[in-house]
Design a protein around this motif. Structure first.
Motif, PDB file in Angstrom:
ATOM      1  N   LYS A 269      35.765  43.454  36.799  1.00 21.66           N
ATOM      2  CA  LYS A 269      37.454  43.618  37.787  1.00 21.66           C
ATOM      3  C   LYS A 269      38.058  45.271  36.952  1.00 21.66           C
ATOM      4  CE  LYS A 269      40.816  42.137  39.814  1.00 21.66           C
ATOM      5  NZ  LYS A 269      41.023  42.306  41.180  1.00 21.66           N
TER       6      LYS A 269
ATOM      7  N   ASN B 267      40.901  48.162  37.302  1.00 20.65           N
ATOM      8  CA  ASN B 267      42.625  48.103  38.020  1.00 20.65           C
ATOM      9  C   ASN B 267      42.991  49.325  37.474  1.00 20.65           C
ATOM     10  OD1 ASN B 267      43.111  45.693  37.897  1.00 20.65           O
ATOM     11  ND2 ASN B 267      42.415  45.202  36.442  1.00 20.65           N
TER      12      ASN B 267
ATOM     13  N   PRO C 229      37.210  47.021  43.800  1.00 19.63           N
ATOM     14  CA  PRO C 229      37.521  46.397  42.517  1.00 19.63           C
ATOM     15  C   PRO C 229      37.087  45.198  41.683  1.00 19.63           C
ATOM     16  CG  PRO C 229      38.887  45.499  44.143  1.00 19.63           C
ATOM     17  CD  PRO C 229      38.203  46.530  44.638  1.00 19.63           C
ATOM     18  N   SER C 230      35.875  45.604  42.267  1.00 25.92           N
ATOM     19  CA  SER C 230      34.787  44.849  41.599  1.00 25.92           C
ATOM     20  C   SER C 230      33.511  45.139  41.479  1.00 25.92           C
ATOM     21  CB  SER C 230      34.726  43.225  42.207  1.00 25.92           C
ATOM     22  OG  SER C 230      35.864  42.552  41.830  1.00 25.92           O
TER      23      SER C 230
ATOM     24  N   GLN D 190      35.557  39.596  34.481  1.00 25.74           N
ATOM     25  CA  GLN D 190      35.903  39.100  35.794  1.00 25.74           C
ATOM     26  C   GLN D 190      34.384  38.452  35.847  1.00 25.74           C
ATOM     27  OE1 GLN D 190      38.937  37.894  37.418  1.00 25.74           O
ATOM     28  NE2 GLN D 190      39.540  38.144  35.489  1.00 25.74           N
TER      29      GLN D 190
END
Length: 66
Positions: free
Chosen positions: A2, A4, A38-39, A66
């Motif tokens: 994940k 950010n 984001p992934s 994640q």
């Protein structure tokens, strides 16, 4: 993985966009990073890690849980 981004920390250097354009972009008005994915897929993860490592403002963080 994940990803950010902290737009408040971003200085607009753009290295992330050069390294991983599928994941990062910059706002036209001020060059601040925007997160497109984001992934990211496994094939993009090495580039994302490199982008985070070279970010002069440390504005990119990665969560491997994640």
């Amino acid at each position: 993985m994940k990803v950010n981004v902290d737009q408040g920390r971003c200085c607009g250097a753009g290295q992330c966009v050069l390294i991983a354009p599928e994941v990062f972009d910059q706002r036209d008005e001020d060059g601040i990073v925007t997160l497109l994915e984001p992934s990211p897929a496994e094939g993009l993860q090495a580039a994302v890690r490199e982008a985070a490592a070279v970010c002069p403002a440390s504005a990119i963080t990665i969560d491997d849980d994640q």
